[in-house]
Enzyme design. Structure first.
Site, PDB file in Angstrom:
ATOM      1  CE1 TYR A  70      -3.031  -3.013   0.198  1.00  0.00           C
ATOM      2  CE2 TYR A  70      -3.464  -2.516   2.510  1.00  0.00           C
ATOM      3  CZ  TYR A  70      -3.691  -3.297   1.394  1.00  0.00           C
ATOM      4  OH  TYR A  70      -4.567  -4.348   1.474  1.00  0.00           O
ATOM      5  CG  PHE A 213     -12.291  -4.701  -2.413  1.00  0.00           C
ATOM      6  CD1 PHE A 213     -11.911  -5.215  -3.635  1.00  0.00           C
ATOM      7  CD2 PHE A 213     -11.534  -3.684  -1.865  1.00  0.00           C
ATOM      8  CE1 PHE A 213     -10.792  -4.730  -4.298  1.00  0.00           C
ATOM      9  CE2 PHE A 213     -10.420  -3.195  -2.505  1.00  0.00           C
ATOM     10  CZ  PHE A 213     -10.037  -3.718  -3.730  1.00  0.00           C
ATOM     11  N   PRO A 214     -14.938  -5.372   1.716  1.00  0.00           N
ATOM     12  CG  PRO A 214     -14.724  -4.624   3.903  1.00  0.00           C
ATOM     13  CD  PRO A 214     -13.912  -4.994   2.700  1.00  0.00           C
ATOM     14  CG  LEU A 215     -17.641  -1.076   2.933  1.00  0.00           C
ATOM     15  CD1 LEU A 215     -17.553   0.389   3.301  1.00  0.00           C
ATOM     16  CD2 LEU A 215     -18.742  -1.745   3.726  1.00  0.00           C
ATOM     17  N   GLY A 218     -21.645  -3.421  -5.151  1.00  0.00           N
ATOM     18  CA  GLY A 218     -22.090  -3.354  -6.535  1.00  0.00           C
ATOM     19  C   GLY A 218     -23.528  -2.908  -6.681  1.00  0.00           C
TER      20      GLY A 218
END
Length: 288
Positions: A70, A213-215, A218
């Site tokens: 990152y 990517f829990p959020l 889509g």
């Protein structure tokens, strides 16, 4: 919209025991968004990034997930600036196994010498003598899994890694890796059920499952969609609802929503106070 008060809502998500010695609040924080575009370089507002990290701990977060990739290392250095010396109950999970060659580009490298180098750099940049949880960021298909995990196990025996986890793997990978080292965590996503068997595997063996990517909800979060409708019923945001679904889905689930904004952080952590009915949970599950 569900909001937070001055206390620590992350504590209301319950706890999970990583390995046999690291108890964390299940709703954590991920640092990937504390970088520039393409997960590259410094964020637009480094001081806000520091405020986000400090506020996360104030709000009860005891599990922070980062990675050498990152920035690279931007998130680690911000984490050290914001929180070092770290609170006694803070568990920092990091990852190794990607080389960053340009913004948005990620190259899996699992050669033992490279993994060792990245772990040593993470120790230095985070300012710790031992990494609580080191996750193999991706399996390098050109290197046997046993060699990649074996190097992490060697670092564990040397006292530089406390626990080992894997990211983006299937159950076959977990079986192979488990012959070389004890694996305490794997990774999941509300809108991608391909990892359902991996979650089951993790539950059966007491592993933590860290959503990827829990959020990333889509179309579920679109106007008139199930997230939108149920969020309106509860006076919550779709993001909060997605996190509440994950927390209810499995006691092994450790969501790590990331953000570069204190306001968004507070909004996310308020999800720990949402209670979904079985009907609401099933409606979301069926819609995925």
């Amino acid at each position: 919209m569900t909001s937070v008060s001055s206390d620590a809502p992350a504590r209301e998500a319950g706890t999970f025991l990583l390995g046999d010695d690291l108890r964390v609040h299940r709703l954590g924080y991920g640092t990937m968004q504390l970088t520039g575009p393409g997960v590259w370089g410094d964020p637009a507002d480094p001081e806000e990034a520091v405020r986000v990290l400090r506020r996360a701990v104030e709000l009860g977060v005891t599990f922070i997930d980062t990675a050498d990739a990152y920035g690279p290392f931007t998130a680690d250095l911000l984490l050290r600036k914001a929180l070092h010396p770290y609170p006694d109950d803070l568990v920092i999970a990091t990852k190794a196994g990607f080389a960053r060659t340009r913004p948005g580009e990620w190259v899996p490298i699992g050669r033992p010498a490279y993994l060792r180098q990245q772990v040593e750099l993470s120790l230095r940049n985070l300012g710790v003598e031992r990494i609580d949880l080191l996750q193999l960021h991706r399996i390098d298909p050109t290197v046997p899994i046993a060699e990649q995990v074996g190097e992490l196990a060697a670092l564990q025996r040397e006292g530089k890694i406390r626990h080992i986890g894997l990211s983006e793997v299937n159950t076959a990978d977990l079986e192979v890796a488990g012959k070389t080292a004890t694996i305490v965590s794997v990774r999941y996503n509300l809108a991608d059920r391909a990892a359902e068997d991996v979650l089951t595997y993790a539950e059966e063996r007491g592993m933590g499952f860290i959503p990827w990517f829990p959020l990333a909800t889509g179309e579920l979060a679109g106007s008139g969609g199930p997230l939108d409708r149920i969020a309106d019923e509860l006076g919550a945001t779709p993001s909060q609802l997605a996190l509440a679904w994950l927390l209810k889905r499995s006691p092994n689930m450790l969501p790590i929503p990331g953000t570069s904004s204190v306001a968004h952080l507070e909004d996310n952590l308020a999800a720990a106070r949402l209670t979904l009915t079985d009907k609401q949970f099933d409606a979301l599950s069926d819609a995925v």
